[in-house]
Design an enzyme around this catalytic site. Structure first.
Site, PDB file in Angstrom:
ATOM      1  N   LYS A 180       0.969  -1.126   0.167  1.00 30.52           N
ATOM      2  CA  LYS A 180       0.054   0.144  -0.014  1.00 30.52           C
ATOM      3  C   LYS A 180       0.814   1.262  -0.037  1.00 30.52           C
ATOM      4  CE  LYS A 180      -0.576   0.337   4.988  1.00 30.52           C
ATOM      5  NZ  LYS A 180      -0.023   1.517   5.164  1.00 30.52           N
ATOM      6  N   THR A 181       2.066   1.233   0.576  1.00 29.67           N
ATOM      7  CA  THR A 181       2.780   2.507   0.860  1.00 29.67           C
ATOM      8  C   THR A 181       3.483   2.609  -0.560  1.00 29.67           C
ATOM      9  OG1 THR A 181       3.466   1.963   2.993  1.00 29.67           O
ATOM     10  CG2 THR A 181       4.980   3.388   1.945  1.00 29.67           C
ATOM     11  N   ASP A 188      -3.897   7.593   4.144  1.00 27.02           N
ATOM     12  CA  ASP A 188      -3.528   6.218   4.565  1.00 27.02           C
ATOM     13  C   ASP A 188      -4.219   5.611   5.443  1.00 27.02           C
ATOM     14  OD1 ASP A 188      -1.967   3.934   4.452  1.00 27.02           O
ATOM     15  OD2 ASP A 188      -0.358   4.426   5.135  1.00 27.02           O
ATOM     16  N   GLU A 189      -4.329   4.435   5.681  1.00 26.37           N
ATOM     17  CA  GLU A 189      -4.909   3.841   7.032  1.00 26.37           C
ATOM     18  C   GLU A 189      -6.301   4.194   7.188  1.00 26.37           C
ATOM     19  OE1 GLU A 189      -3.587   1.056   8.007  1.00 26.37           O
ATOM     20  OE2 GLU A 189      -1.540   1.351   8.120  1.00 26.37           O
ATOM     21  N   GLN A 201      -8.189  -4.905   9.052  1.00 23.90           N
ATOM     22  CA  GLN A 201      -7.343  -4.695   9.982  1.00 23.90           C
ATOM     23  C   GLN A 201      -7.668  -3.484  10.984  1.00 23.90           C
ATOM     24  OE1 GLN A 201      -2.783  -5.259   8.760  1.00 23.90           O
ATOM     25  NE2 GLN A 201      -3.690  -5.010   6.704  1.00 23.90           N
ATOM     26  N   ARG A 244       1.253 -10.976  10.450  1.00 22.99           N
ATOM     27  CA  ARG A 244       2.610 -10.443  10.698  1.00 22.99           C
ATOM     28  C   ARG A 244       3.745 -11.489  10.323  1.00 22.99           C
ATOM     29  NH1 ARG A 244       1.399  -6.218   9.748  1.00 22.99           N
ATOM     30  NH2 ARG A 244      -0.532  -7.394   9.211  1.00 22.99           N
TER      31      ARG A 244
END
Length: 757
Positions: free
Chosen positions: A56-57, A243-244, A274, A625
């Site tokens: 995503k970044t 973002d997020e 998430q 993770r």
């Protein structure tokens, strides 16, 4: 260069370049089809559902670079919002590598940083003056305490932290004191908090200050109350990226809607699977409503995961499908992870108790290091901070370096240090440091003058503080109330010392924490971290039960603290699941997957089904993770506040697809547990999870009513306990047995965990 604060309309940008032209930027070539679609869908509202490890970044950064490269807008007309300064720095650095110095003109930063930038241009509209200061959390609380003192409020009855939590919650929802709904201020506590909110805000203006919540709140007020200013910013920001998005609160949601109202070129990147921060004010509904908020929005799903192996993703995807409130996507392994011939299934392990779980985990860590895995690439992720204690102790015993992220180690936590100070003073009355730490914890009403008089007497007589307190409590040197308080404290210490030889150390600790009012103090505290502190104290009592004497335990602590000071930084990481979001490790251990612990009972009691879905999202975050290996474990028994309690495995274990898991147990528990698991969770055990217990010796699970259980076990009978072996019953106090075990010695156990033989 154009002034970045100039809000006048700039000339129209040049026509977009042909993406297929030879000078098409090289960074587009490395994108997969999903990512490229997200980057090139520049016009109109766009929702990018970016699963864990899907880049995503990269998409966000490349999208900004693409907009600028195509000439769609000048850099200062692009607004990119992140949640953390670290994310903003990373994005700025990547953007600089792509497009060079031009990137410095992009409005890129956190919600608070960007709001501050806007607010400094309009301070007068919210009653502030140039050069206003921003208070940190300590200063905020100190200011509120001053206001409460001025109102004659007793901080013991009206804890300042509770009022501050309410105030910040209102700010997160974009509510100034005059806009708080009537239903939010019902009852005495609500009305009092609202009154304090108004006084607090007024005092901030007098001081020409604001807190972090005000940065967004004041900025929102400027935009809402001044349509012409809002229109200027709407014209200015031709493209907005955030973002997020799943972690936004109401105020942030409104702020974005206002700024995007002009061009509506709003691109939100996030993952509803998430969203795990509702306790911070995050609203998962913001991302779930995106398509209804912005009709005709483009939705792009990023499902190619470059982090984890196929079995890990299969297990995580199968788990999260049990959530109803989600937009839906399935992660698939891509790249090297997809081609890994040694990809292992998620290992699920059932252990008899928490101690066995810690031993097993440490053995797995040692085995993995022999295989070549570095400790720095491993993590232990727990649901609650109190779980760390058992793993810290075991890792220290085995000489395995570790580091705790996101908070102090167990024995360094404030509440544990306080409890240990009580025990140290009982064991050693000359310990002045312990005396000073707890003589007024909880608050007993001893003023500074009384404590100074006590210290002066101790120095003059050359005696410890406890001895001086004993003498001072019988003289007229103090006021009657202070003298009575001090005498009572000395009497308590003496009484607990007398109990030291007659009670097991864990029972002594429990008695001290209860009789002193220390546990009650934290139970009455309404701050968000108070329940966790109570859990840590319960864990401490359980830890002491492993030692034969108080002195032996305190010696162990001294050694642990000494060794912790020498611990290597490059060790296995211990942290909570909440703190792990955004991180990744080769190997992840996920212990404590048991009902009431994960999903957490308190969360379910407070928020029901919504909390269950967030707990499941937290489990999903934990699994994703892991890059190469993931281990899930549960214990059939845990010592909670010095009592052994049976636990059902978490319902999340049953929701992991069998095709991607390997389930085993060294106790014969697992097969019996899973055989009737669906039936349990569909009925009685779901409604009464704490009344489902293990039948020792058989490995089968059955529902048993704990109340009154074991009354028929007579003194002198022989019993078997899975952990302590065979023994003879010496006493039976309502099902709480005192048993002399052949190998373990005298132990107190609950009747539900023994079998008459």
């Amino acid at each position: 260069m154009t002034d970045p604060f100039d809000l006048t309309d700039a000339p129209l940008p040049p026509a977009p370049a042909d993406p297929a032209a030879p000078d098409s930027p090289p960074w587009l070539d490395g994108l997969n089809p999903e990512q490229r679609r997200a980057v090139e869908a520049t016009e109109g509202p766009v929702l990018v559902l970016s699963g864990a490890g899907t880049g995503k970044t990269r998409v966000l950064t490349t999208r900004v670079a693409h907009i600028l490269h195509q000439g769609l807008a000048q850099p200062w007309r692009v607004l990119a919002v992140t949640f953390t300064n670290r994310a903003a720095r990373e994005m700025r650095a990547r953007l600089g590598d792509m497009i060079g110095p031009t990137s410095e003109s992009v409005w890129l930063g956190t919600f608070h940083a960007l709001s501050l930038r806007i607010l400094r241009r309009h301070v007068g509209l919210v009653g502030l003056r140039d050069g206003f200061t921003i208070l940190d959390a300590d200063d905020q609380l100190r200011l509120l305490k001053q206001i409460m003192e001025g109102q004659g409020l007793d901080p013991r009855k009206d804890p300042p932290k509770v009022a501050m939590a309410l105030i910040q919650r209102w700010k997160d929802r974009g509510l100034t004191p005059d806009r708080v709904p009537a239903e939010d201020a019902r009852g005495i506590a609500g009305r009092r908090a609202l009154d304090l909110y108004g006084r607090y805000q007024a005092r901030l203006l007098e001081l020409n200050a604001c807190d972090f919540g005000d940065l967004l709140l004041h900025c929102l007020r400027v935009l809402q109350d001044n349509p012409e200013i809002a229109a200027d910013y709407q014209r200015r920001f031709r493209y907005i990226l955030v973002d997020e998005y799943q972690d936004t609160n109401v105020a942030q949601y409104l702020w974005l809607r206002l700024l995007a109202a002009g061009h509506k070129n709003l691109c939100c990147v996030g993952d509803d699977d998430q969203s795990i921060y509702s306790w911070r004010g995050a609203e998962v509904g913001n991302i779930l409503r995106f398509e209804s908020d912005y009709p005709g929005a483009t939705v792009v799903r990023l499902e190619s995961n470059y982090r984890s192996t196929a079995p890990i993703l299969g297990a995580a995807s199968g788990l999260i499908r049990h959530n109803g409130g989600r937009l839906g996507k399935d992660l698939r392994a891509t790249g090297a992870a997809a081609d890994d011939p040694d990809a292992a299934p998620v290992r699920v392990r059932g252990l008899w108790d928490g101690e066995a779980e810690a031993r097993w985990l440490a053995e797995e860590v040692e085995s993995l290091t022999r295989e070549g895995h570095g400790l720095g690439s491993m993590a232990i992720l727990v649901r609650a901070a109190f779980q760390m204690r058992e793993f810290e102790d075991r890792l220290m015993t085995c000489g395995i370096p570790f580091r705790v992220v996101g908070g102090p180690r167990f024995y360094e936590r404030l509440e544990i240090r306080d409890a240990l100070a009580y025990l140290r003073l009982i064991a050693q009355p000359d310990d002045d440091l312990a005396f000073e730490r707890i003589v007024n914890k909880p608050k007993r009403g001893l003023g500074e003058a009384s404590l100074q008089a006590l210290q002066a007497l101790a120095r003059a007589q050359g005696v410890p503080l406890l001895a001086a307190a004993r003498d001072l409590g019988t003289t007229d040197d103090l006021k009657p109330r202070a003298r009575k308080i001090l005498a009572g404290f000395v009497e308590d210490i003496g009484r607990w010392r007398d109990l030291r030889d007659g009670l097991p150390p864990s029972e002594l600790c429990a008695t001290v924490l209860e009789d002193s009012g220390y546990v009650a103090m934290w139970k009455a505290d309404k701050s968000p971290d108070a329940p966790g502190r109570v859990e840590n104290l319960e864990e401490l009592v359980g830890a002491i039960a492993e030692f034969d004497s108080l002195d032996a335990f305190l010696e162990h602590i001294a050694l642990v603290m000494e060794n912790e000071g020498k611990a290597e930084q490059d060790g296995i990481t211990l942290m909570t699941l909440h703190a792990a979001k955004g991180l990744e490790f080769d190997v992840v251990f996920l212990p404590g997957w048991e009902e009431d612990l994960f999903p957490h009972r308190r969360a379910l009691e407070e928020s029901g089904d919504a909390a269950l879905e967030e707990e499941r999202r937290l489990a999903y975050v934990g699994l994703t993770r892991a890059r190469k290996r993931a281990f899930v474990s549960f214990a059939a028994n845990r010592r909670i506040y010095n009592q052994w309690q049976a636990s059902l495995p978490s319902r999340f274990i049953d929701e992991l697809p069998e095709a991607f898991t390997e389930k085993a147990s060294d106790t014969g528990l697992y097969g019996a547990v899973t055989a009737g698991f669906a039936e349990h969770h569909g009925g009685w055990a779901t409604r009464h999870p704490r009344r489902a217990a293990v039948s020792p010796g058989t490995g089968s699970w059955k529902a048993r009513d704990r109340e009154g259980e074991g009354d028929d076990i007579a003194i002198g009978q022989r019993v078997f306990h899975q952990k302590f072996g065979r023994g003879q019953v010496l006493a039976n106090d309502g099902g709480k047995l005192s048993v002399n075990f052949e190998t373990g010695g005298l132990k107190k156990v609950v009747a539900g965990f023994v079998e008459v033989v």
